[in-house]
Design a protein around this motif. Structure first.
Motif, PDB file in Angstrom:
ATOM      1  N   LYS A   1       0.832  -1.213   0.000  1.00  0.00           N
ATOM      2  CA  LYS A   1       0.000   0.000   0.000  1.00  0.00           C
ATOM      3  C   LYS A   1       0.862   1.257   0.000  1.00  0.00           C
ATOM      4  CE  LYS A   1      -0.757   0.744   4.969  1.00  0.00           C
ATOM      5  NZ  LYS A   1      -1.790   0.924   6.016  1.00  0.00           N
ATOM      6  N   HIS A   2       2.033   1.178   0.623  1.00  0.00           N
ATOM      7  CA  HIS A   2       2.935   2.340   0.624  1.00  0.00           C
ATOM      8  C   HIS A   2       3.567   2.517  -0.760  1.00  0.00           C
ATOM      9  CE1 HIS A   2       2.407   2.557   4.917  1.00  0.00           C
ATOM     10  NE2 HIS A   2       2.848   1.321   5.058  1.00  0.00           N
ATOM     11  N   PHE A   3       3.860   1.411  -1.410  1.00  0.00           N
ATOM     12  CA  PHE A   3       4.444   1.469  -2.750  1.00  0.00           C
ATOM     13  C   PHE A   3       3.449   2.031  -3.761  1.00  0.00           C
ATOM     14  CE2 PHE A   3       5.468  -0.540  -6.866  1.00  0.00           C
ATOM     15  CZ  PHE A   3       6.741  -0.026  -7.047  1.00  0.00           C
ATOM     16  N   LEU A   4       2.181   1.691  -3.592  1.00  0.00           N
ATOM     17  CA  LEU A   4       1.148   2.168  -4.504  1.00  0.00           C
ATOM     18  C   LEU A   4       0.625   3.550  -4.125  1.00  0.00           C
ATOM     19  CD1 LEU A   4      -0.871  -1.148  -4.933  1.00  0.00           C
ATOM     20  CD2 LEU A   4       0.824  -0.182  -6.485  1.00  0.00           C
ATOM     21  N   GLY A   5       1.031   4.045  -2.970  1.00  0.00           N
ATOM     22  CA  GLY A   5       0.578   5.358  -2.515  1.00  0.00           C
ATOM     23  C   GLY A   5       1.388   6.498  -3.104  1.00  0.00           C
ATOM     24  N   LYS A   6       1.230   7.667  -2.527  1.00  0.00           N
ATOM     25  CA  LYS A   6       1.877   8.867  -3.055  1.00  0.00           C
ATOM     26  C   LYS A   6       3.406   8.786  -3.011  1.00  0.00           C
ATOM     27  CE  LYS A   6      -1.918  11.996  -1.871  1.00  0.00           C
ATOM     28  NZ  LYS A   6      -2.322  13.196  -1.083  1.00  0.00           N
ATOM     29  N   LYS A   7       3.937   8.157  -1.961  1.00  0.00           N
ATOM     30  CA  LYS A   7       5.391   8.119  -1.795  1.00  0.00           C
ATOM     31  C   LYS A   7       6.063   7.093  -2.693  1.00  0.00           C
ATOM     32  CE  LYS A   7       5.430  11.296   1.360  1.00  0.00           C
ATOM     33  NZ  LYS A   7       5.785  11.060   2.759  1.00  0.00           N
ATOM     34  N   LYS A   8       5.297   6.096  -3.169  1.00  0.00           N
ATOM     35  CA  LYS A   8       5.835   5.052  -4.046  1.00  0.00           C
ATOM     36  C   LYS A   8       7.090   4.396  -3.457  1.00  0.00           C
ATOM     37  CE  LYS A   8       3.954   6.907  -8.399  1.00  0.00           C
ATOM     38  NZ  LYS A   8       2.657   6.774  -7.833  1.00  0.00           N
ATOM     39  N   SER A   9       6.967   4.011  -2.195  1.00  0.00           N
ATOM     40  CA  SER A   9       8.069   3.373  -1.479  1.00  0.00           C
ATOM     41  C   SER A   9       7.517   2.189  -0.703  1.00  0.00           C
ATOM     42  CB  SER A   9       8.724   4.376  -0.524  1.00  0.00           C
ATOM     43  OG  SER A   9       9.648   3.732   0.311  1.00  0.00           O
ATOM     44  N   TYR A  10       8.124   1.016  -0.876  1.00  0.00           N
ATOM     45  CA  TYR A  10       7.602  -0.184  -0.218  1.00  0.00           C
ATOM     46  C   TYR A  10       7.684  -0.060   1.300  1.00  0.00           C
ATOM     47  CZ  TYR A  10       6.497  -5.055   0.608  1.00  0.00           C
ATOM     48  OH  TYR A  10       5.883  -6.205   1.031  1.00  0.00           O
ATOM     49  N   TYR A  11       8.740   0.556   1.783  1.00  0.00           N
ATOM     50  CA  TYR A  11       8.855   0.847   3.211  1.00  0.00           C
ATOM     51  C   TYR A  11       8.339   2.261   3.455  1.00  0.00           C
ATOM     52  CZ  TYR A  11      11.837  -3.236   4.077  1.00  0.00           C
ATOM     53  OH  TYR A  11      12.328  -4.501   4.200  1.00  0.00           O
ATOM     54  N   ASN A  12       7.668   2.438   4.578  1.00  0.00           N
ATOM     55  CA  ASN A  12       7.154   3.764   4.944  1.00  0.00           C
ATOM     56  C   ASN A  12       8.283   4.532   5.638  1.00  0.00           C
ATOM     57  OD1 ASN A  12       5.834   6.007   5.877  1.00  0.00           O
ATOM     58  ND2 ASN A  12       4.233   4.892   6.971  1.00  0.00           N
ATOM     59  N   LEU A  13       9.064   5.249   4.842  1.00  0.00           N
ATOM     60  CA  LEU A  13      10.271   5.898   5.363  1.00  0.00           C
ATOM     61  C   LEU A  13       9.967   6.964   6.404  1.00  0.00           C
ATOM     62  CD1 LEU A  13      12.406   6.171   2.100  1.00  0.00           C
ATOM     63  CD2 LEU A  13      12.420   4.379   3.851  1.00  0.00           C
ATOM     64  N   ASP A  14       8.831   7.642   6.270  1.00  0.00           N
ATOM     65  CA  ASP A  14       8.483   8.660   7.265  1.00  0.00           C
ATOM     66  C   ASP A  14       8.205   8.020   8.624  1.00  0.00           C
ATOM     67  OD1 ASP A  14       8.774  10.780   5.536  1.00  0.00           O
ATOM     68  OD2 ASP A  14       6.678  10.788   4.912  1.00  0.00           O
TER      69      ASP A  14
END
Length: 282
Positions: A72-85
Protein backbone atom coordinates in the motif's frame (compact mmCIF):
# COMPACT_ATOMS: atom_id res chain seq x y z
CA UNK A 1 45.13 0.85 16.94
CA UNK A 2 41.88 1.80 15.22
CA UNK A 3 39.36 -1.01 14.72
CA UNK A 4 36.30 -0.51 12.54
CA UNK A 5 33.10 -2.45 12.04
CA UNK A 6 31.66 -2.81 8.54
CA UNK A 7 27.98 -3.67 8.06
CA UNK A 8 26.54 -5.13 4.88
CA UNK A 9 22.94 -4.35 3.99
CA UNK A 10 20.21 -6.89 3.34
CA UNK A 11 16.94 -5.32 4.54
CA UNK A 12 15.16 -7.88 6.77
CA UNK A 13 18.16 -10.23 6.70
CA UNK A 14 19.96 -7.61 8.76
CA UNK A 15 18.18 -9.05 11.81
CA UNK A 16 21.23 -11.31 12.05
CA UNK A 17 23.51 -8.26 12.15
CA UNK A 18 21.42 -6.72 14.92
CA UNK A 19 21.96 -9.83 17.03
CA UNK A 20 25.70 -9.54 16.45
CA UNK A 21 25.73 -5.87 17.45
CA UNK A 22 23.70 -6.40 20.62
CA UNK A 23 26.05 -9.19 21.69
CA UNK A 24 29.01 -6.85 21.21
CA UNK A 25 27.30 -4.18 23.29
CA UNK A 26 26.34 -6.61 26.05
CA UNK A 27 29.98 -7.62 26.27
CA UNK A 28 31.25 -4.03 26.21
CA UNK A 29 32.97 -4.33 22.86
CA UNK A 30 32.87 -0.78 21.55
CA UNK A 31 34.60 -0.01 18.27
CA UNK A 32 35.65 3.46 17.21
CA UNK A 33 34.45 3.48 13.63
CA UNK A 34 31.23 2.21 12.05
CA UNK A 35 30.40 2.16 8.35
CA UNK A 36 27.46 0.47 6.72
CA UNK A 37 25.18 0.13 3.78
CA UNK A 38 21.41 0.26 3.62
CA UNK A 39 19.78 -1.55 6.57
CA UNK A 40 23.26 -2.30 7.90
CA UNK A 41 23.86 1.31 8.87
CA UNK A 42 20.16 1.99 9.55
CA UNK A 43 20.38 -0.50 12.41
CA UNK A 44 24.07 0.17 13.03
CA UNK A 45 23.44 3.63 14.48
CA UNK A 46 21.86 1.97 17.54
CA UNK A 47 25.21 0.27 18.14
CA UNK A 48 26.90 3.66 17.96
CA UNK A 49 24.49 5.06 20.56
CA UNK A 50 24.88 1.88 22.62
CA UNK A 51 21.15 1.28 22.74
CA UNK A 52 21.02 -2.44 23.36
CA UNK A 53 17.62 -3.91 22.55
CA UNK A 54 16.46 -1.04 20.36
CA UNK A 55 16.77 -3.03 17.15
CA UNK A 56 15.26 -6.11 18.78
CA UNK A 57 12.21 -4.01 19.63
CA UNK A 58 11.85 -3.02 15.97
CA UNK A 59 11.60 -6.66 14.93
CA UNK A 60 9.43 -7.57 17.89
CA UNK A 61 6.95 -4.69 17.77
CA UNK A 62 7.03 -2.91 14.44
CA UNK A 63 7.98 -4.97 11.38
CA UNK A 64 4.49 -6.47 11.30
CA UNK A 65 2.89 -3.08 11.86
CA UNK A 66 1.11 -2.04 8.62
CA UNK A 67 2.72 1.38 9.01
CA UNK A 68 6.19 -0.13 8.59
CA UNK A 69 6.11 -1.62 5.10
CA UNK A 70 3.79 -3.03 2.50
CA UNK A 71 2.46 -2.74 -1.01
CA UNK A 72 0.00 0.00 0.00
CA UNK A 73 2.94 2.34 0.62
CA UNK A 74 4.44 1.47 -2.75
CA UNK A 75 1.15 2.17 -4.50
CA UNK A 76 0.58 5.36 -2.51
CA UNK A 77 1.88 8.87 -3.05
CA UNK A 78 5.39 8.12 -1.80
CA UNK A 79 5.83 5.05 -4.05
CA UNK A 80 8.07 3.37 -1.48
CA UNK A 81 7.60 -0.18 -0.22
CA UNK A 82 8.86 0.85 3.21
CA UNK A 83 7.15 3.76 4.94
CA UNK A 84 10.27 5.90 5.36
CA UNK A 85 8.48 8.66 7.27
CA UNK A 86 7.32 6.16 9.87
CA UNK A 87 10.71 4.44 10.11
CA UNK A 88 12.94 7.53 10.13
CA UNK A 89 10.66 10.14 11.66
CA UNK A 90 7.97 8.72 13.92
CA UNK A 91 9.85 5.73 15.30
CA UNK A 92 13.09 7.49 16.39
CA UNK A 93 11.13 10.46 17.74
CA UNK A 94 8.10 8.82 19.38
CA UNK A 95 8.22 5.07 19.75
CA UNK A 96 11.87 4.06 19.99
CA UNK A 97 13.72 7.32 20.65
CA UNK A 98 17.24 7.52 19.30
CA UNK A 99 19.68 8.77 21.92
CA UNK A 100 21.55 11.52 20.08
CA UNK A 101 23.32 12.61 23.28
CA UNK A 102 24.77 9.16 23.84
CA UNK A 103 25.65 8.91 20.15
CA UNK A 104 27.90 11.97 20.47
CA UNK A 105 29.10 11.34 24.01
CA UNK A 106 30.46 7.90 23.13
CA UNK A 107 32.33 9.31 20.15
CA UNK A 108 31.77 6.51 17.68
CA UNK A 109 31.90 7.83 14.13
CA UNK A 110 29.19 6.32 11.93
CA UNK A 111 29.20 6.58 8.16
CA UNK A 112 26.62 5.74 5.51
CA UNK A 113 27.23 4.78 1.91
CA UNK A 114 24.89 6.16 -0.75
CA UNK A 115 24.87 5.85 -4.53
CA UNK A 116 24.71 8.93 -6.74
CA UNK A 117 22.39 7.85 -9.56
CA UNK A 118 23.89 10.37 -12.01
CA UNK A 119 27.52 9.31 -11.57
CA UNK A 120 26.85 5.70 -10.64
CA UNK A 121 29.45 6.05 -7.89
CA UNK A 122 29.35 5.59 -4.10
CA UNK A 123 29.57 8.55 -1.77
CA UNK A 124 30.38 8.40 1.93
CA UNK A 125 29.05 10.67 4.67
CA UNK A 126 29.31 10.84 8.41
CA UNK A 127 25.96 10.76 10.19
CA UNK A 128 25.41 13.75 12.46
CA UNK A 129 22.57 15.55 14.16
CA UNK A 130 22.16 18.06 11.33
CA UNK A 131 20.65 15.17 9.38
CA UNK A 132 17.66 15.20 11.72
CA UNK A 133 15.38 13.58 9.14
CA UNK A 134 17.89 10.76 8.57
CA UNK A 135 18.18 11.56 4.87
CA UNK A 136 21.44 9.60 4.59
CA UNK A 137 19.82 6.50 6.02
CA UNK A 138 16.79 6.95 3.79
CA UNK A 139 19.01 7.21 0.73
CA UNK A 140 21.28 4.34 1.72
CA UNK A 141 18.23 2.09 2.24
CA UNK A 142 16.44 3.01 -0.98
CA UNK A 143 16.52 -0.06 -3.17
CA UNK A 144 15.97 0.57 -6.89
CA UNK A 145 12.38 0.16 -8.08
CA UNK A 146 10.99 -0.43 -4.57
CA UNK A 147 11.91 3.13 -3.54
CA UNK A 148 12.09 6.54 -5.12
CA UNK A 149 15.51 8.24 -5.27
CA UNK A 150 16.21 10.50 -2.29
CA UNK A 151 17.30 14.06 -2.96
CA UNK A 152 20.23 15.36 -0.90
CA UNK A 153 21.52 18.74 -1.92
CA UNK A 154 21.28 18.91 -5.70
CA UNK A 155 21.65 15.18 -6.35
CA UNK A 156 19.52 12.06 -6.27
CA UNK A 157 20.63 8.94 -4.43
CA UNK A 158 19.74 5.28 -4.01
CA UNK A 159 21.01 2.32 -1.98
CA UNK A 160 24.73 2.43 -1.25
CA UNK A 161 24.92 -1.32 -1.76
CA UNK A 162 24.59 -0.82 -5.51
CA UNK A 163 28.14 0.50 -5.71
CA UNK A 164 29.87 -0.56 -2.47
CA UNK A 165 28.10 -3.48 -0.85
CA UNK A 166 30.76 -4.19 1.79
CA UNK A 167 32.63 -0.90 2.36
CA UNK A 168 35.72 -2.23 4.16
CA UNK A 169 38.10 -0.46 1.79
CA UNK A 170 36.64 2.89 2.84
CA UNK A 171 37.20 1.90 6.47
CA UNK A 172 40.89 1.31 5.79
CA UNK A 173 41.05 4.55 3.81
CA UNK A 174 39.66 6.35 6.86
CA UNK A 175 42.45 5.04 9.04
CA UNK A 176 41.28 1.70 10.37
CA UNK A 177 44.06 -0.82 10.98
CA UNK A 178 41.66 -3.76 11.19
CA UNK A 179 37.97 -4.36 10.52
CA UNK A 180 35.25 -6.64 11.78
CA UNK A 181 32.90 -7.28 8.86
CA UNK A 182 29.33 -8.47 9.41
CA UNK A 183 27.76 -10.09 6.35
CA UNK A 184 24.12 -10.96 5.76
CA UNK A 185 24.90 -13.75 3.30
CA UNK A 186 26.75 -16.99 3.88
CA UNK A 187 30.52 -16.93 3.52
CA UNK A 188 30.45 -19.02 0.36
CA UNK A 189 27.64 -17.04 -1.27
CA UNK A 190 28.25 -16.16 -4.92
CA UNK A 191 26.20 -13.26 -6.21
CA UNK A 192 24.65 -13.61 -9.65
CA UNK A 193 23.70 -10.86 -12.05
CA UNK A 194 20.63 -8.95 -10.88
CA UNK A 195 17.44 -10.33 -12.39
CA UNK A 196 15.92 -6.86 -12.22
CA UNK A 197 18.43 -5.29 -14.63
CA UNK A 198 15.96 -5.21 -17.60
CA UNK A 199 13.39 -3.42 -15.43
CA UNK A 200 16.06 -1.09 -14.07
CA UNK A 201 17.07 -0.19 -17.63
CA UNK A 202 13.47 0.78 -18.26
CA UNK A 203 12.90 2.70 -15.01
CA UNK A 204 16.24 4.52 -14.99
CA UNK A 205 16.87 4.96 -18.71
CA UNK A 206 18.08 8.52 -18.09
CA UNK A 207 20.80 7.29 -15.72
CA UNK A 208 23.21 5.14 -17.76
CA UNK A 209 25.88 5.15 -15.04
CA UNK A 210 23.42 3.70 -12.54
CA UNK A 211 22.42 1.01 -15.03
CA UNK A 212 26.06 0.11 -15.58
CA UNK A 213 26.62 -0.14 -11.83
CA UNK A 214 23.65 -2.49 -11.50
CA UNK A 215 24.89 -4.62 -14.38
CA UNK A 216 28.27 -4.99 -12.69
CA UNK A 217 27.09 -5.25 -9.10
CA UNK A 218 27.58 -9.02 -8.87
CA UNK A 219 31.16 -8.69 -10.13
CA UNK A 220 31.91 -5.98 -7.58
CA UNK A 221 30.36 -8.02 -4.75
CA UNK A 222 32.17 -11.25 -5.53
CA UNK A 223 35.46 -9.38 -5.88
CA UNK A 224 34.93 -7.84 -2.45
CA UNK A 225 34.44 -11.29 -0.92
CA UNK A 226 37.69 -12.48 -2.49
CA UNK A 227 39.53 -9.49 -1.03
CA UNK A 228 37.98 -10.16 2.38
CA UNK A 229 39.24 -13.74 2.37
CA UNK A 230 42.74 -12.44 1.70
CA UNK A 231 42.45 -9.85 4.48
CA UNK A 232 41.34 -12.57 6.89
CA UNK A 233 44.45 -14.59 6.12
CA UNK A 234 46.54 -11.47 6.73
CA UNK A 235 44.88 -10.92 10.10
CA UNK A 236 43.38 -7.59 9.04
CA UNK A 237 39.74 -8.67 8.93
CA UNK A 238 37.44 -10.79 11.05
CA UNK A 239 34.30 -11.83 9.21
CA UNK A 240 31.03 -12.73 10.93
CA UNK A 241 28.43 -14.31 8.65
CA UNK A 242 25.32 -16.47 9.04
CA UNK A 243 25.73 -20.20 8.43
CA UNK A 244 22.32 -20.22 6.77
CA UNK A 245 20.02 -17.35 5.81
CA UNK A 246 17.01 -19.72 5.81
CA UNK A 247 15.85 -18.15 2.52
CA UNK A 248 14.82 -15.01 4.41
CA UNK A 249 13.92 -12.36 1.85
CA UNK A 250 14.55 -8.64 1.89
CA UNK A 251 10.94 -7.85 2.76
CA UNK A 252 10.31 -10.58 5.34
CA UNK A 253 8.09 -9.08 8.01
CA UNK A 254 7.20 -11.93 10.38
CA UNK A 255 8.59 -11.49 13.86
CA UNK A 256 8.40 -15.26 14.32
CA UNK A 257 11.00 -15.57 11.54
CA UNK A 258 13.20 -12.56 12.26
CA UNK A 259 13.57 -12.81 16.04
CA UNK A 260 15.09 -16.33 15.93
CA UNK A 261 17.46 -15.05 13.23
CA UNK A 262 18.43 -12.16 15.50
CA UNK A 263 19.14 -14.74 18.20
CA UNK A 264 21.32 -16.75 15.82
CA UNK A 265 23.50 -13.70 15.26
CA UNK A 266 23.67 -13.03 18.98
CA UNK A 267 24.43 -16.60 19.99
CA UNK A 268 27.10 -17.14 17.32
CA UNK A 269 28.88 -13.95 18.29
CA UNK A 270 28.83 -15.07 21.90
CA UNK A 271 30.72 -18.25 20.93
CA UNK A 272 33.55 -16.27 19.30
CA UNK A 273 33.97 -13.51 21.89
CA UNK A 274 37.48 -14.69 22.74
CA UNK A 275 38.43 -14.62 19.08
CA UNK A 276 36.99 -11.11 18.71
CA UNK A 277 38.83 -9.83 21.78
CA UNK A 278 42.09 -11.38 20.60
CA UNK A 279 41.59 -9.82 17.17
CA UNK A 280 41.08 -6.40 18.73
CA UNK A 281 43.97 -6.59 21.19
CA UNK A 282 46.62 -8.28 19.04
Amino acid sequence: MKIGIVLEGGASRTAYTCGVLDCLLDNEIYLDYVIGVSAGIAYGVSYSSRQTGRNYAIFEKYVEDPRYMGIKHFLGKKKSYYNLDFIYDEMPEKYLPFDWKAYFDYGMTSHAVITNISTGLPEYYRIDKEDHKWMLLRASSSLPILFQPVKIGENLYLDGGITDSIPFEKAFEDGCDKVIVVLTRERDFIKKKEKTVPLIKLCYKNYPNLIKAMENRHIMYNTQLEKLRKLEKEGKALVIAPADTHKIGRTERKSSVLLPYFREGYDYTKTILNEINDFIKN
